[in-house]
Design an enzyme around this catalytic site. Sequence first.
Site, PDB file in Angstrom:
ATOM      1  N   GLU A  36       8.226 -75.925  16.367  1.00 58.46           N
ATOM      2  CA  GLU A  36       8.105 -76.049  17.839  1.00 58.46           C
ATOM      3  C   GLU A  36       6.665 -75.784  18.241  1.00 58.46           C
ATOM      4  N   LYS A  37       6.128 -76.685  19.079  1.00 60.13           N
ATOM      5  CA  LYS A  37       4.705 -76.596  19.428  1.00 60.13           C
ATOM      6  C   LYS A  37       4.410 -75.785  20.687  1.00 60.13           C
ATOM      7  N   THR A  40       7.000 -71.109  22.477  1.00 60.57           N
ATOM      8  CA  THR A  40       8.267 -70.393  22.669  1.00 60.57           C
ATOM      9  C   THR A  40       9.402 -71.365  22.367  1.00 60.57           C
ATOM     10  N   GLY A  42      13.425 -72.867  22.963  1.00 61.44           N
ATOM     11  CA  GLY A  42      14.256 -73.145  24.139  1.00 61.44           C
ATOM     12  C   GLY A  42      13.905 -74.431  24.872  1.00 61.44           C
ATOM     13  N   THR A 147      12.899 -83.917  19.715  1.00 66.29           N
ATOM     14  CA  THR A 147      11.655 -83.713  20.465  1.00 66.29           C
ATOM     15  C   THR A 147      11.806 -83.865  21.978  1.00 66.29           C
ATOM     16  N   GLY A 148      13.021 -84.145  22.452  1.00 67.55           N
ATOM     17  CA  GLY A 148      13.292 -84.034  23.883  1.00 67.55           C
ATOM     18  C   GLY A 148      12.712 -85.121  24.769  1.00 67.55           C
ATOM     19  N   GLY A 189      15.578 -83.791  42.045  1.00 66.82           N
ATOM     20  CA  GLY A 189      15.123 -83.928  43.424  1.00 66.82           C
ATOM     21  C   GLY A 189      15.918 -83.033  44.369  1.00 66.82           C
ATOM     22  N   HIS A 450      45.933 -66.176  42.966  1.00 70.23           N
ATOM     23  CA  HIS A 450      45.665 -66.244  44.406  1.00 70.23           C
ATOM     24  C   HIS A 450      44.972 -64.953  44.863  1.00 70.23           C
TER      25      HIS A 450
HETATM   26  P1  FAD Z   1      13.746 -80.390  25.029  1.00 68.81           P
HETATM   27  O1  FAD Z   1      14.377 -79.246  25.702  1.00 68.81           O
HETATM   28  O2  FAD Z   1      12.801 -81.225  25.800  1.00 68.81           O
HETATM   29  O3  FAD Z   1      13.033 -79.792  23.730  1.00 68.81           O
HETATM   30  C1  FAD Z   1      12.222 -80.518  22.884  1.00 68.81           C
HETATM   31  C2  FAD Z   1      11.161 -79.600  22.319  1.00 68.81           C
HETATM   32  O4  FAD Z   1      10.472 -80.285  21.291  1.00 68.81           O
HETATM   33  C3  FAD Z   1      10.096 -79.181  23.329  1.00 68.81           C
HETATM   34  O5  FAD Z   1      10.032 -77.777  23.433  1.00 68.81           O
HETATM   35  C4  FAD Z   1       8.794 -79.760  22.765  1.00 68.81           C
HETATM   36  O6  FAD Z   1       7.694 -78.890  22.943  1.00 68.81           O
HETATM   37  C5  FAD Z   1       9.125 -79.902  21.302  1.00 68.81           C
HETATM   38  N1  FAD Z   1       8.357 -80.941  20.609  1.00 68.81           N
HETATM   39  C6  FAD Z   1       8.193 -82.239  20.973  1.00 68.81           C
HETATM   40  N2  FAD Z   1       7.474 -82.904  20.047  1.00 68.81           N
HETATM   41  C7  FAD Z   1       7.178 -82.011  19.080  1.00 68.81           C
HETATM   42  C8  FAD Z   1       6.463 -82.090  17.862  1.00 68.81           C
HETATM   43  N3  FAD Z   1       5.944 -83.234  17.430  1.00 68.81           N
HETATM   44  N4  FAD Z   1       6.332 -80.962  17.107  1.00 68.81           N
HETATM   45  C9  FAD Z   1       6.879 -79.783  17.522  1.00 68.81           C
HETATM   46  N5  FAD Z   1       7.579 -79.663  18.664  1.00 68.81           N
HETATM   47  C10 FAD Z   1       7.724 -80.755  19.429  1.00 68.81           C
HETATM   48  N6  FAD Z   1      20.345 -79.693  31.773  1.00 68.81           N
HETATM   49  C11 FAD Z   1      21.519 -79.070  31.972  1.00 68.81           C
HETATM   50  O7  FAD Z   1      22.459 -79.285  31.202  1.00 68.81           O
HETATM   51  N7  FAD Z   1      21.691 -78.192  33.007  1.00 68.81           N
HETATM   52  C12 FAD Z   1      20.696 -77.930  33.886  1.00 68.81           C
HETATM   53  O8  FAD Z   1      20.891 -77.129  34.799  1.00 68.81           O
HETATM   54  C13 FAD Z   1      19.456 -78.572  33.712  1.00 68.81           C
HETATM   55  N8  FAD Z   1      18.446 -78.331  34.555  1.00 68.81           N
HETATM   56  C14 FAD Z   1      17.238 -78.950  34.360  1.00 68.81           C
HETATM   57  C15 FAD Z   1      16.224 -78.715  35.267  1.00 68.81           C
HETATM   58  C16 FAD Z   1      15.003 -79.322  35.111  1.00 68.81           C
HETATM   59  C17 FAD Z   1      13.900 -79.039  36.094  1.00 68.81           C
HETATM   60  C18 FAD Z   1      14.789 -80.196  34.008  1.00 68.81           C
HETATM   61  C19 FAD Z   1      13.460 -80.855  33.801  1.00 68.81           C
HETATM   62  C20 FAD Z   1      15.802 -80.456  33.100  1.00 68.81           C
HETATM   63  C21 FAD Z   1      17.048 -79.841  33.280  1.00 68.81           C
HETATM   64  N9  FAD Z   1      18.108 -80.069  32.412  1.00 68.81           N
HETATM   65  C22 FAD Z   1      19.312 -79.462  32.618  1.00 68.81           C
HETATM   66  C23 FAD Z   1      17.977 -80.965  31.248  1.00 68.81           C
HETATM   67  C24 FAD Z   1      17.737 -80.160  29.968  1.00 68.81           C
HETATM   68  O9  FAD Z   1      16.583 -79.384  30.141  1.00 68.81           O
HETATM   69  C25 FAD Z   1      17.577 -81.083  28.770  1.00 68.81           C
HETATM   70  O10 FAD Z   1      18.691 -81.937  28.677  1.00 68.81           O
HETATM   71  C26 FAD Z   1      17.459 -80.291  27.484  1.00 68.81           C
HETATM   72  O11 FAD Z   1      16.355 -79.440  27.537  1.00 68.81           O
HETATM   73  C27 FAD Z   1      17.332 -81.240  26.281  1.00 68.81           C
HETATM   74  O12 FAD Z   1      17.128 -80.518  25.110  1.00 68.81           O
HETATM   75  P2  FAD Z   1      16.300 -81.139  23.888  1.00 68.81           P
HETATM   76  O13 FAD Z   1      16.278 -80.051  22.873  1.00 68.81           O
HETATM   77  O14 FAD Z   1      16.840 -82.449  23.522  1.00 68.81           O
HETATM   78  O15 FAD Z   1      14.841 -81.391  24.438  1.00 68.81           O
HETATM   79  P1  NAI Z   2      17.941 -88.811  37.843  1.00 70.97           P
HETATM   80  O1  NAI Z   2      18.097 -89.979  36.970  1.00 70.97           O
HETATM   81  O2  NAI Z   2      19.059 -87.861  38.015  1.00 70.97           O
HETATM   82  O3  NAI Z   2      17.572 -89.298  39.311  1.00 70.97           O
HETATM   83  C1  NAI Z   2      16.462 -90.064  39.600  1.00 70.97           C
HETATM   84  C2  NAI Z   2      16.661 -90.716  40.952  1.00 70.97           C
HETATM   85  O4  NAI Z   2      15.444 -91.311  41.351  1.00 70.97           O
HETATM   86  C3  NAI Z   2      17.715 -91.800  40.943  1.00 70.97           C
HETATM   87  O5  NAI Z   2      18.638 -91.562  41.977  1.00 70.97           O
HETATM   88  C4  NAI Z   2      16.904 -93.076  41.153  1.00 70.97           C
HETATM   89  O6  NAI Z   2      17.608 -94.076  41.856  1.00 70.97           O
HETATM   90  C5  NAI Z   2      15.712 -92.571  41.943  1.00 70.97           C
HETATM   91  N1  NAI Z   2      14.500 -93.382  41.832  1.00 70.97           N
HETATM   92  C6  NAI Z   2      13.982 -93.970  40.728  1.00 70.97           C
HETATM   93  N2  NAI Z   2      12.842 -94.612  41.035  1.00 70.97           N
HETATM   94  C7  NAI Z   2      12.619 -94.420  42.362  1.00 70.97           C
HETATM   95  C8  NAI Z   2      11.596 -94.828  43.275  1.00 70.97           C
HETATM   96  N3  NAI Z   2      10.569 -95.542  42.876  1.00 70.97           N
HETATM   97  N4  NAI Z   2      11.679 -94.431  44.568  1.00 70.97           N
HETATM   98  C9  NAI Z   2      12.741 -93.672  44.989  1.00 70.97           C
HETATM   99  N5  NAI Z   2      13.731 -93.272  44.166  1.00 70.97           N
HETATM  100  C10 NAI Z   2      13.669 -93.632  42.870  1.00 70.97           C
HETATM  101  O7  NAI Z   2      16.614 -88.072  37.327  1.00 70.97           O
HETATM  102  P2  NAI Z   2      15.974 -86.666  37.674  1.00 70.97           P
HETATM  103  O8  NAI Z   2      16.534 -86.099  38.922  1.00 70.97           O
HETATM  104  O9  NAI Z   2      14.511 -86.842  37.559  1.00 70.97           O
HETATM  105  O10 NAI Z   2      16.475 -85.771  36.472  1.00 70.97           O
HETATM  106  C11 NAI Z   2      16.218 -86.124  35.112  1.00 70.97           C
HETATM  107  C12 NAI Z   2      17.283 -85.618  34.206  1.00 70.97           C
HETATM  108  O11 NAI Z   2      17.255 -84.215  34.108  1.00 70.97           O
HETATM  109  C13 NAI Z   2      18.651 -85.983  34.724  1.00 70.97           C
HETATM  110  O12 NAI Z   2      19.073 -87.134  34.039  1.00 70.97           O
HETATM  111  C14 NAI Z   2      19.513 -84.835  34.391  1.00 70.97           C
HETATM  112  O13 NAI Z   2      20.315 -85.183  33.296  1.00 70.97           O
HETATM  113  C15 NAI Z   2      18.570 -83.719  33.971  1.00 70.97           C
HETATM  114  N6  NAI Z   2      18.763 -82.574  34.873  1.00 70.97           N
HETATM  115  C16 NAI Z   2      19.973 -81.963  34.927  1.00 70.97           C
HETATM  116  C17 NAI Z   2      20.209 -80.921  35.798  1.00 70.97           C
HETATM  117  C18 NAI Z   2      21.551 -80.316  35.839  1.00 70.97           C
HETATM  118  O14 NAI Z   2      22.353 -80.568  34.957  1.00 70.97           O
HETATM  119  N7  NAI Z   2      21.840 -79.481  36.834  1.00 70.97           N
HETATM  120  C19 NAI Z   2      19.168 -80.414  36.663  1.00 70.97           C
HETATM  121  C20 NAI Z   2      17.939 -81.149  36.565  1.00 70.97           C
HETATM  122  C21 NAI Z   2      17.767 -82.161  35.677  1.00 70.97           C
END
Ligand code: FAD
Ligand code: NAI
Length: 471
Positions: A36-37, A40, A42, A147-148, A189, A450
């Site tokens: 992980e780069k 930390t 997570g 890599t997410g 959003g 309830h």
């Molecule tokens: P990531 O969490 O993106 O992890 C990938 C990791 O790989 C990163 O830490 C990155 O640094 C590392 N990496 C990449 N390339 C390399 C490399 N070449 N070498 C070493 N390390 C590398 N999901 C939910 O289910 N509930 C939520 O409430 C929720 N809230 C969110 C809120 C926000 C603001 C955002 C942005 C996302 C949210 N998500 C939520 C989505 C959730 O964060 C992702 O679905 C989840 O983190 C995906 O896990 P992942 O391990 O696939 O990828």
């Molecule tokens: P999203 O795919 O949920 O929503 C993006 C929205 O932007 C869509 O409604 C789309 O129609 C709109 N859009 C796209 N282009 C546009 C433009 N040019 N002008 C106006 N609207 C436009 O993506 P979001 O909210 O960025 O989240 C990304 C991912 O992160 C989600 O797919 C979700 O899986 C994950 N996530 C999950 C959370 C949770 O589980 N509580 C919290 C936050 C993120």
Amino acid sequence: ASASEEKDLVIIGGGVAGYVAAIKAGQEGLKVACIEKRGTLGGTCLNVGCIPSKSLLNNSHLYHQILHDSKNRGIEVGEVKLNLETFMKAKETAVTGLTKGVEFLLKKNGAEYIKGTGSFINENEIKVELNDGGESVIRGKNILIATGSEATPFPGLTIDEQRVVTSTGAIALQKVPETMTVIGGGIIGLEMASVWSRLGAKVTVVEFLGQIGGPGMDTEISKATQRILKKQGIEFKLNTKVVSGDTSSELVKLDVDAAKGGKPESIDSEVVLVAIGRRPYTQGLGLENIGLETDERGRVIIDSEYRTKIPHIRCIGDVTFGPMLAHKAEEEAVAVVEYISKGHGHVNYGCIPSVMYTHPEVAWVGQSEQDLKAQNIPYKIGTFPFSANSRAKTNLDSEGLVKILADPETDRLLGAHIVGPGAGEMIAEATLALEYGASSEDIARTCHAHPTLAEAFKEAAMATYDKAIHF
Ligand code: FAD
Ligand code: NAI
């Protein structure tokens, strides 16, 4: 790691997908390393996603409630002040505690954690540029790409994470902006709009489609949610496209166009949040060195056992197919390690819940009404409003409804959609019911305590085949 060392499994990426796979592999007795780069563990979820955003959502809700919803409960408070610095520190404490906890879990399960950036040299060797300097090479019998993803940029608007921000900047603003415009009315959003609007910003959400909530949210629930959020002070511009942005003045200017013939206009705001979706992240991974391709959306292509076309290289989480959710990544992590260690694993993709942590929360699992219509699948509906639920009424928190969709012949549950208090917890019951193939009558004849909010779920199930008692 030294050049000669070989692991049973090398994982690139220590997000939810990668770190859970590392723990599981350790538990299965595999020799495993996780690269992980970030510095930390997570990933997005713990560092800049799920966890910090939920801290801000929880505490901004508390602040807003103390300000606007305490007097009518007979609680009179003196001057209420926001200390944004402490507010942000509470978020950081949660993040640090959890990322350190994950590091401990890797150690406890014998998984090696390597701080550095991994890239493919060939099909079995990964070069690691170590965060502390220097390089090493690690060999893997199996390699897992985890890599997410990263925020999708908006063309023509440079992200500086101060005035034009992604979610990463939006969870770390140093002052409450007077005005904020959110491009994209999806989950990020709406969660971020809620946080900053509760803290005092005037927030406008511009959404391209005719409904908010992003893909998957049931249209009826989306409309109900929009009504509730509007009452909270968030302004919505639906069917509206942001055409261009200009950051040369003190306020960021966005030109927007109503898709259905409305007048073009421009919106000035102190902060613009770009939240138009996320895209897979494979930069610098060296996929080209091993001939691995991604699809048109940048996703690593895999089969049903998470194998790329090189069978011992697999891939899970946000960087490949499916919803970008932490719990989906976690399920895949367990399944992929089971494929490697036992030859079989399982994830039910029809049964992955979604939760939006606004207030009230919105949660769903299974198919939406519009999904079923589009596939010509017959369904019956049962709904129950929280305004008829005794606990919601007692809590003075009774906006929203439960909507249940079931097969008209077999009564089998097809989908559950909730906007209301506690929806994110309640959806676990719906998910279990769907996973077990329950009928709505199974749910309705299960005794629910309830007074609980979950009684609304039971009564909505009852309403699919009979009358609800309290509505
Ligand atoms: P990531 O969490 O993106 O992890 C990938 C990791 O790989 C990163 O830490 C990155 O640094 C590392 N990496 C990449 N390339 C390399 C490399 N070449 N070498 C070493 N390390 C590398 N999901 C939910 O289910 N509930 C939520 O409430 C929720 N809230 C969110 C809120 C926000 C603001 C955002 C942005 C996302 C949210 N998500 C939520 C989505 C959730 O964060 C992702 O679905 C989840 O983190 C995906 O896990 P992942 O391990 O696939 O990828
Ligand atoms: P999203 O795919 O949920 O929503 C993006 C929205 O932007 C869509 O409604 C789309 O129609 C709109 N859009 C796209 N282009 C546009 C433009 N040019 N002008 C106006 N609207 C436009 O993506 P979001 O909210 O960025 O989240 C990304 C991912 O992160 C989600 O797919 C979700 O899986 C994950 N996530 C999950 C959370 C949770 O589980 N509580 C919290 C936050 C993120």
